[in-house]
Design a protein around this motif. Structure first.
Motif, PDB file in Angstrom:
ATOM      1  N   HIS A  69     -47.292  60.777  15.517  1.00  0.00           N
ATOM      2  CA  HIS A  69     -46.980  59.984  14.334  1.00  0.00           C
ATOM      3  C   HIS A  69     -46.888  58.510  14.701  1.00  0.00           C
ATOM      4  N   ALA A  70     -46.910  57.670  13.700  1.00  0.00           N
ATOM      5  CA  ALA A  70     -46.965  56.225  13.907  1.00  0.00           C
ATOM      6  C   ALA A  70     -45.821  55.686  14.750  1.00  0.00           C
ATOM      7  N   ASP A  71     -44.658  56.322  14.698  1.00  0.00           N
ATOM      8  CA  ASP A  71     -43.531  55.778  15.437  1.00  0.00           C
ATOM      9  C   ASP A  71     -43.147  56.615  16.650  1.00  0.00           C
ATOM     10  N   TYR A  79     -38.737  50.810  23.487  1.00  0.00           N
ATOM     11  CA  TYR A  79     -39.846  50.408  22.629  1.00  0.00           C
ATOM     12  C   TYR A  79     -39.399  50.617  21.192  1.00  0.00           C
ATOM     13  N   SER A  80     -39.509  49.582  20.371  1.00  0.00           N
ATOM     14  CA  SER A  80     -39.241  49.723  18.941  1.00  0.00           C
ATOM     15  C   SER A  80     -40.372  49.044  18.180  1.00  0.00           C
ATOM     16  N   ALA A  81     -40.314  49.092  16.873  1.00  0.00           N
ATOM     17  CA  ALA A  81     -41.357  48.466  16.047  1.00  0.00           C
ATOM     18  C   ALA A  81     -41.390  46.959  16.253  1.00  0.00           C
ATOM     19  N   VAL A 108     -36.582  41.657  31.212  1.00  0.00           N
ATOM     20  CA  VAL A 108     -37.693  41.216  30.361  1.00  0.00           C
ATOM     21  C   VAL A 108     -37.434  41.670  28.926  1.00  0.00           C
ATOM     22  N   ARG A 109     -37.726  40.770  28.012  1.00  0.00           N
ATOM     23  CA  ARG A 109     -37.626  41.068  26.569  1.00  0.00           C
ATOM     24  C   ARG A 109     -38.912  40.578  25.917  1.00  0.00           C
ATOM     25  N   CYS A 110     -39.440  41.398  25.041  1.00  0.00           N
ATOM     26  CA  CYS A 110     -40.682  41.051  24.363  1.00  0.00           C
ATOM     27  C   CYS A 110     -40.551  41.313  22.870  1.00  0.00           C
ATOM     28  N   ASP A 111     -41.214  40.485  22.093  1.00  0.00           N
ATOM     29  CA  ASP A 111     -41.385  40.737  20.671  1.00  0.00           C
ATOM     30  C   ASP A 111     -42.716  41.446  20.484  1.00  0.00           C
ATOM     31  N   VAL A 112     -42.730  42.478  19.667  1.00  0.00           N
ATOM     32  CA  VAL A 112     -43.983  43.146  19.321  1.00  0.00           C
ATOM     33  C   VAL A 112     -44.627  42.309  18.223  1.00  0.00           C
ATOM     34  N   LYS A 113     -45.725  41.664  18.555  1.00  0.00           N
ATOM     35  CA  LYS A 113     -46.425  40.815  17.593  1.00  0.00           C
ATOM     36  C   LYS A 113     -47.375  41.626  16.712  1.00  0.00           C
ATOM     37  N   ARG A 114     -47.884  42.727  17.286  1.00  0.00           N
ATOM     38  CA  ARG A 114     -48.829  43.549  16.549  1.00  0.00           C
ATOM     39  C   ARG A 114     -48.867  44.937  17.170  1.00  0.00           C
ATOM     40  N   SER A 115     -48.966  45.943  16.341  1.00  0.00           N
ATOM     41  CA  SER A 115     -49.218  47.301  16.828  1.00  0.00           C
ATOM     42  C   SER A 115     -50.307  47.909  15.947  1.00  0.00           C
TER      43      SER A 115
END
Length: 117
Positions: free
Chosen positions: A17-19, A48-50, A58-65
């Motif tokens: 599923h998508a998530d 990992y989240s949306a 390390v911290r990252c923003d999810v810009k696109r999935s």
């Protein structure tokens, strides 16, 4: 007709599923005991989240999935900050039949993660 629909449903491969890639994951299941200290303890699981990825220092923003429709996989674009550096990167995430999350970044060997419960 209902029988045919049920037969088609059983014959169709099950895709993630998508998530399904959202959650707390680790390469070493014993590190799940530190799941409340993500990013602060070594070893640490990763989150990992949306909207974000958090790992050790390390911290990252999810810009696109983007779901890859023919596979149980997603291409994600991250904007990260860690150890005083900022950078962007792309990762391919795939869920295997045994429920493991595989992370491919194109640089390192693929990493397999187990979900922390």
């Amino acid at each position: 007709m209902k029988f045919l629909a049920a037969l088609v449903a059983l014959a169709t491969p099950t895709f993630a599923h998508a998530d399904d890639w959202h959650g707390i994951w680790t390469t070493d299941p014993s590190a799940c005991q530190y799941k409340d200290m993500i990013g602060e303890h070594d070893p640490t699981p990763v989150l990992y989240s949306a909207t974000s990825f958090i790992g050790y220092e390390v911290r990252c923003d999810v810009k696109r999935s983007e779901r890859i429709s023919t596979l149980p996989a997603w291409r994600i674009t991250l904007s990260c900050m860690g150890e005083g550096m900022s950078y962007d990167e792309e990762r391919l995430l795939m869920i295997s039949e045994d429920g493991r999350l595989w992370e491919f970044d194109g640089v390192w060997e693929p990493m397999g993660f187990t979900r922390c419960e």
